[in-house]
Write a protein that holds these residues in place. Structure first.
Motif, PDB file in Angstrom:
ATOM      1  N   ILE A  63      72.938  15.492  87.977  1.00 37.74           N
ATOM      2  CA  ILE A  63      73.587  14.461  87.359  1.00 37.74           C
ATOM      3  C   ILE A  63      73.741  13.465  88.309  1.00 37.74           C
ATOM      4  CG2 ILE A  63      75.775  13.713  86.126  1.00 37.74           C
ATOM      5  CD1 ILE A  63      75.515  16.248  84.785  1.00 37.74           C
ATOM      6  N   ALA A  64      73.364  12.194  88.280  1.00 36.47           N
ATOM      7  CA  ALA A  64      73.629  11.146  89.377  1.00 36.47           C
ATOM      8  C   ALA A  64      74.916  10.761  89.478  1.00 36.47           C
ATOM      9  CB  ALA A  64      72.803   9.795  89.067  1.00 36.47           C
ATOM     10  N   ALA A  65      75.732  10.525  88.205  1.00 35.68           N
ATOM     11  CA  ALA A  65      77.213  10.214  88.395  1.00 35.68           C
ATOM     12  C   ALA A  65      78.054  11.267  88.301  1.00 35.68           C
ATOM     13  CB  ALA A  65      77.590   9.221  87.136  1.00 35.68           C
ATOM     14  N   PRO A  66      78.893  11.905  89.180  1.00 36.72           N
ATOM     15  CA  PRO A  66      79.613  12.974  88.931  1.00 36.72           C
ATOM     16  C   PRO A  66      80.556  13.151  87.930  1.00 36.72           C
ATOM     17  CG  PRO A  66      79.465  12.352  91.314  1.00 36.72           C
ATOM     18  CD  PRO A  66      79.055  11.238  90.321  1.00 36.72           C
ATOM     19  N   TRP A  67      81.125  11.819  87.506  1.00 42.20           N
ATOM     20  CA  TRP A  67      82.145  11.641  86.612  1.00 42.20           C
ATOM     21  C   TRP A  67      81.866  11.990  85.155  1.00 42.20           C
ATOM     22  CZ3 TRP A  67      81.470   7.975  83.106  1.00 42.20           C
ATOM     23  CH2 TRP A  67      80.548   6.681  83.363  1.00 42.20           C
ATOM     24  N   LEU A  68      80.365  11.846  85.130  1.00 42.68           N
ATOM     25  CA  LEU A  68      79.812  12.125  83.678  1.00 42.68           C
ATOM     26  C   LEU A  68      79.399  13.796  83.497  1.00 42.68           C
ATOM     27  CD1 LEU A  68      77.298   9.178  83.121  1.00 42.68           C
ATOM     28  CD2 LEU A  68      79.541   9.509  82.096  1.00 42.68           C
ATOM     29  N   TRP A  69      79.621  14.650  84.128  1.00 40.81           N
ATOM     30  CA  TRP A  69      78.766  16.075  84.402  1.00 40.81           C
ATOM     31  C   TRP A  69      79.889  16.597  83.216  1.00 40.81           C
ATOM     32  CZ3 TRP A  69      81.538  20.172  84.770  1.00 40.81           C
ATOM     33  CH2 TRP A  69      82.925  20.288  85.570  1.00 40.81           C
ATOM     34  N   PRO A  70      81.204  16.461  82.936  1.00 41.03           N
ATOM     35  CA  PRO A  70      81.821  17.336  81.863  1.00 41.03           C
ATOM     36  C   PRO A  70      81.290  17.125  80.418  1.00 41.03           C
ATOM     37  CG  PRO A  70      83.502  16.285  83.253  1.00 41.03           C
ATOM     38  CD  PRO A  70      82.278  15.673  83.656  1.00 41.03           C
ATOM     39  N   LEU A  71      80.781  15.793  80.206  1.00 34.40           N
ATOM     40  CA  LEU A  71      80.547  15.326  78.737  1.00 34.40           C
ATOM     41  C   LEU A  71      79.566  16.568  78.216  1.00 34.40           C
ATOM     42  CD1 LEU A  71      80.478  11.575  79.118  1.00 34.40           C
ATOM     43  CD2 LEU A  71      82.507  13.106  78.274  1.00 34.40           C
ATOM     44  N   PRO A  72      78.488  16.561  78.739  1.00 42.58           N
ATOM     45  CA  PRO A  72      77.512  17.779  77.931  1.00 42.58           C
ATOM     46  C   PRO A  72      78.010  18.911  77.596  1.00 42.58           C
ATOM     47  CG  PRO A  72      76.382  16.261  79.857  1.00 42.58           C
ATOM     48  CD  PRO A  72      77.869  16.387  79.925  1.00 42.58           C
ATOM     49  N   GLY A  73      79.098  19.448  78.350  1.00 42.22           N
ATOM     50  CA  GLY A  73      79.702  20.611  77.958  1.00 42.22           C
ATOM     51  C   GLY A  73      80.843  20.512  76.896  1.00 42.22           C
ATOM     52  N   LEU A  74      81.417  19.320  76.762  1.00 42.74           N
ATOM     53  CA  LEU A  74      82.280  19.104  75.784  1.00 42.74           C
ATOM     54  C   LEU A  74      81.596  18.469  74.297  1.00 42.74           C
ATOM     55  CD1 LEU A  74      85.007  17.057  77.392  1.00 42.74           C
ATOM     56  CD2 LEU A  74      85.147  19.389  76.920  1.00 42.74           C
ATOM     57  N   ALA A  75      80.592  18.224  74.367  1.00 44.16           N
ATOM     58  CA  ALA A  75      79.611  17.831  73.184  1.00 44.16           C
ATOM     59  C   ALA A  75      79.347  18.717  72.105  1.00 44.16           C
ATOM     60  CB  ALA A  75      78.412  17.032  73.751  1.00 44.16           C
ATOM     61  N   GLY A  76      79.184  19.935  72.632  1.00 40.56           N
ATOM     62  CA  GLY A  76      78.837  21.227  71.793  1.00 40.56           C
ATOM     63  C   GLY A  76      80.251  21.570  71.000  1.00 40.56           C
ATOM     64  N   PRO A  77      81.394  21.834  71.614  1.00 37.68           N
ATOM     65  CA  PRO A  77      82.758  21.910  70.864  1.00 37.68           C
ATOM     66  C   PRO A  77      83.112  21.063  70.036  1.00 37.68           C
ATOM     67  CG  PRO A  77      82.724  22.809  73.186  1.00 37.68           C
ATOM     68  CD  PRO A  77      81.323  22.063  73.173  1.00 37.68           C
ATOM     69  N   MET A  78      82.927  19.637  70.621  1.00 39.30           N
ATOM     70  CA  MET A  78      83.342  18.610  69.683  1.00 39.30           C
ATOM     71  C   MET A  78      82.434  18.522  68.580  1.00 39.30           C
ATOM     72  SD  MET A  78      85.674  16.285  69.425  1.00 39.30           S
ATOM     73  CE  MET A  78      86.250  16.123  70.973  1.00 39.30           C
ATOM     74  N   ALA A  79      81.035  18.528  68.497  1.00 35.55           N
ATOM     75  CA  ALA A  79      80.551  18.530  67.379  1.00 35.55           C
ATOM     76  C   ALA A  79      80.464  19.515  66.557  1.00 35.55           C
ATOM     77  CB  ALA A  79      78.778  18.648  67.910  1.00 35.55           C
ATOM     78  N   ALA A  80      80.683  20.848  66.937  1.00 33.35           N
ATOM     79  CA  ALA A  80      81.179  21.859  66.056  1.00 33.35           C
ATOM     80  C   ALA A  80      82.440  21.653  65.197  1.00 33.35           C
ATOM     81  CB  ALA A  80      81.341  23.132  66.725  1.00 33.35           C
ATOM     82  N   ARG A  81      83.417  20.820  65.913  1.00 36.21           N
ATOM     83  CA  ARG A  81      84.739  20.690  65.402  1.00 36.21           C
ATOM     84  C   ARG A  81      84.707  19.729  64.368  1.00 36.21           C
ATOM     85  NH1 ARG A  81      89.998  21.768  66.833  1.00 36.21           N
ATOM     86  NH2 ARG A  81      89.219  23.577  67.626  1.00 36.21           N
ATOM     87  N   LEU A  82      83.833  18.707  64.615  1.00 33.08           N
ATOM     88  CA  LEU A  82      83.751  17.611  63.763  1.00 33.08           C
ATOM     89  C   LEU A  82      83.100  18.160  62.429  1.00 33.08           C
ATOM     90  CD1 LEU A  82      82.445  14.597  66.106  1.00 33.08           C
ATOM     91  CD2 LEU A  82      84.779  14.851  64.939  1.00 33.08           C
TER      92      LEU A  82
ATOM     93  N   GLU B 191      83.323  21.089  61.258  1.00 31.30           N
ATOM     94  CA  GLU B 191      84.306  22.012  60.637  1.00 31.30           C
ATOM     95  C   GLU B 191      85.264  20.872  59.672  1.00 31.30           C
ATOM     96  OE1 GLU B 191      86.546  24.287  63.254  1.00 31.30           O
ATOM     97  OE2 GLU B 191      84.859  25.451  63.910  1.00 31.30           O
ATOM     98  N   TRP B 192      85.657  19.849  60.412  1.00 30.44           N
ATOM     99  CA  TRP B 192      86.483  18.802  59.681  1.00 30.44           C
ATOM    100  C   TRP B 192      85.679  18.114  58.626  1.00 30.44           C
ATOM    101  CZ3 TRP B 192      88.631  15.872  64.694  1.00 30.44           C
ATOM    102  CH2 TRP B 192      89.450  16.738  65.271  1.00 30.44           C
ATOM    103  N   ALA B 193      84.637  17.965  58.742  1.00 23.79           N
ATOM    104  CA  ALA B 193      83.642  17.185  57.493  1.00 23.79           C
ATOM    105  C   ALA B 193      83.532  18.347  56.415  1.00 23.79           C
ATOM    106  CB  ALA B 193      82.247  16.889  58.162  1.00 23.79           C
ATOM    107  N   ALA B 194      83.460  19.534  56.881  1.00 24.81           N
ATOM    108  CA  ALA B 194      83.139  20.369  55.871  1.00 24.81           C
ATOM    109  C   ALA B 194      84.399  20.681  54.924  1.00 24.81           C
ATOM    110  CB  ALA B 194      82.895  21.762  56.213  1.00 24.81           C
ATOM    111  N   ALA B 195      85.636  20.713  55.714  1.00 20.05           N
ATOM    112  CA  ALA B 195      86.880  20.572  54.996  1.00 20.05           C
ATOM    113  C   ALA B 195      87.186  19.589  54.005  1.00 20.05           C
ATOM    114  CB  ALA B 195      87.900  20.786  55.909  1.00 20.05           C
TER     115      ALA B 195
END
Length: 367
Positions: free
Chosen positions: A20-39, A41-45
């Motif tokens: 990853i060229a920009a160090p400040w972007l590296w947490p986003l891929p790790g958060l994308a999975g849980p955030m997508a799962a949470r979304l 769940e919200w849509a299903a509810a």
């Protein structure tokens, strides 16, 4: 000390993924999975059975917002065709688990847009823009109000004559001398001084022009001289005939109450039944609103619920006295239908203001 020394460690950076060229972007891929799962769940509810229904008023309101955002006035029949098409598509897709919610949401937006367009078309009328003096007006008296120092009438204009008069409103509200107001339904001729509906005297104040617009009143004024009652050139229409009948009932009830109860007591009692609040004296009127109890005079939820509830109880109790009716028929539905009819009659009798209409709808929903 040894254990404390072992617990200490060196401070360092959080190791990120390689490549990853920009160090400040590296947490986003790790958060994308849980955030997508949470979304998900919200849509299903939200799409669970019965959960999408509260979004229909939101869509209806969004359609009204779209109407007010338009650059020009839309053609009302085009909007009606659009709403009918959207409702038809929603009915055709009612078996689709995905298409039906989307279609019915679009239908709600189209319905809100069409309602605003139709409302604007129905209430569109001529408004007086400049003052006019010594205007000859002939027409039918639609409403009459008795006030403390003067009377007030609303005239449906049949003919209007005046110098340099370019705007001819369909209905005008005139102030006349105390006791000089003709009966509702009378065809009259008079001279009057007309003014455009008054704007708010301060920002955020009472907007008389807005209220008069939705009553289809295009001018206010003062009657000059004598009011002549003449034979009508044409018969009053169905709407005016209905208004005459309702006003006759209101005047009869108001006269009977104020004959039995003198002064402000009779005016308050009449206001609670017929909706006529103009006969209340100014000191009492101001005192009620300053003390915070002025809303009691406005017929709305409490009054409508009281009328519907009392009629429902009396009718159901009377029917329950007969075992054959109570055991063989749905007397609760009969009582609810009677209470709804009584509440609707109370709505018409009280003047059918917006708050009363809303309360009648809520009473029908509760019954």
């Amino acid at each position: 000390m040894a254990e404390r020394r072992k617990a200490q460690g060196k401070v360092g950076t959080w190791p990120g993924p390689a490549g990853i060229a920009a160090p400040w972007l590296w947490p986003l891929p790790g958060l994308a999975g849980p955030m997508a799962a949470r979304l998900r769940e919200w849509a299903a509810a939200e799409v669970a059975p019965g959960r999408l229904m509260p979004w229909l008023p939101v869509g209806f309101g969004l359609g009204i917002v779209v109407y007010f955002s338009a650059d020009r006035e839309p053609v009302w029949w085009v909007a009606a065709v659009l709403a009918a098409t959207a409702i038809t598509v929603a009915c055709r897709l009612r078996a689709s688990p995905v298409g039906f919610p989307v279609a019915i949401g679009c239908a709600a937006v189209a319905a809100g847009f069409t309602t605003a367009a139709l409302k604007s078309h129905l209430f569109d009328h001529t408004i007086l823009l400049t003052p006019a003096y010594s205007v000859g007006i002939s027409g039918f008296v639609e409403t009459r109000e008795e006030r403390e120092r003067s009377d007030r009438i609303v005239v449906r204009v049949a003919a209007m004559e005046g110098a340099r008069l370019t705007d001819r409103p369909e209905r005008v509200r005139l102030t006349v001398r105390k006791g000089a107001a003709p009966a509702v339904g009378a065809f009259i001729f008079l001279k009057a001084r007309l003014n455009p509906p008054a704007s708010p005297f301060r920002p955020g104040g009472y907007d008389l022009a807005r209220d008069l617009y939705f009553q289809r009143i295009g001018a206010t004024g003062l009657a000059l001289g004598r009011i002549d009652v003449r034979p009508p050139p044409v018969a009053p229409g169905l709407r005016l005939s209905f208004a005459i009948a309702v006003e006759a009932i209101r005047d009869g009830i108001d006269s009977r109450i104020r004959a039995a109860l003198k002064g402000d007591a009779g005016s308050i009692a009449s206001a609670l039944i017929t909706g006529k609040r103009d006969a209340l004296s100014t000191p009492v009127f101001d005192a009620m609103y300053i003390s915070g109890v002025g809303h009691v005079l406005s017929i709305s939820g409490y009054h409508m619920a009281l009328v519907a509830g009392v009629v429902f109880f009396i009718v159901r109790a009377a029917l329950a006295l007969f075992p054959a009716l109570a055991l063989g028929y749905a007397i609760k539905k009969w009582a609810a239908a009677t209470a709804l009819a009584a509440a609707t009659f109370y709505l018409v009798l009280s003047g059918a203001e917006v708050a009363t209409q809303r309360s009648n709808i809520r009473s029908a929903d509760g019954l």
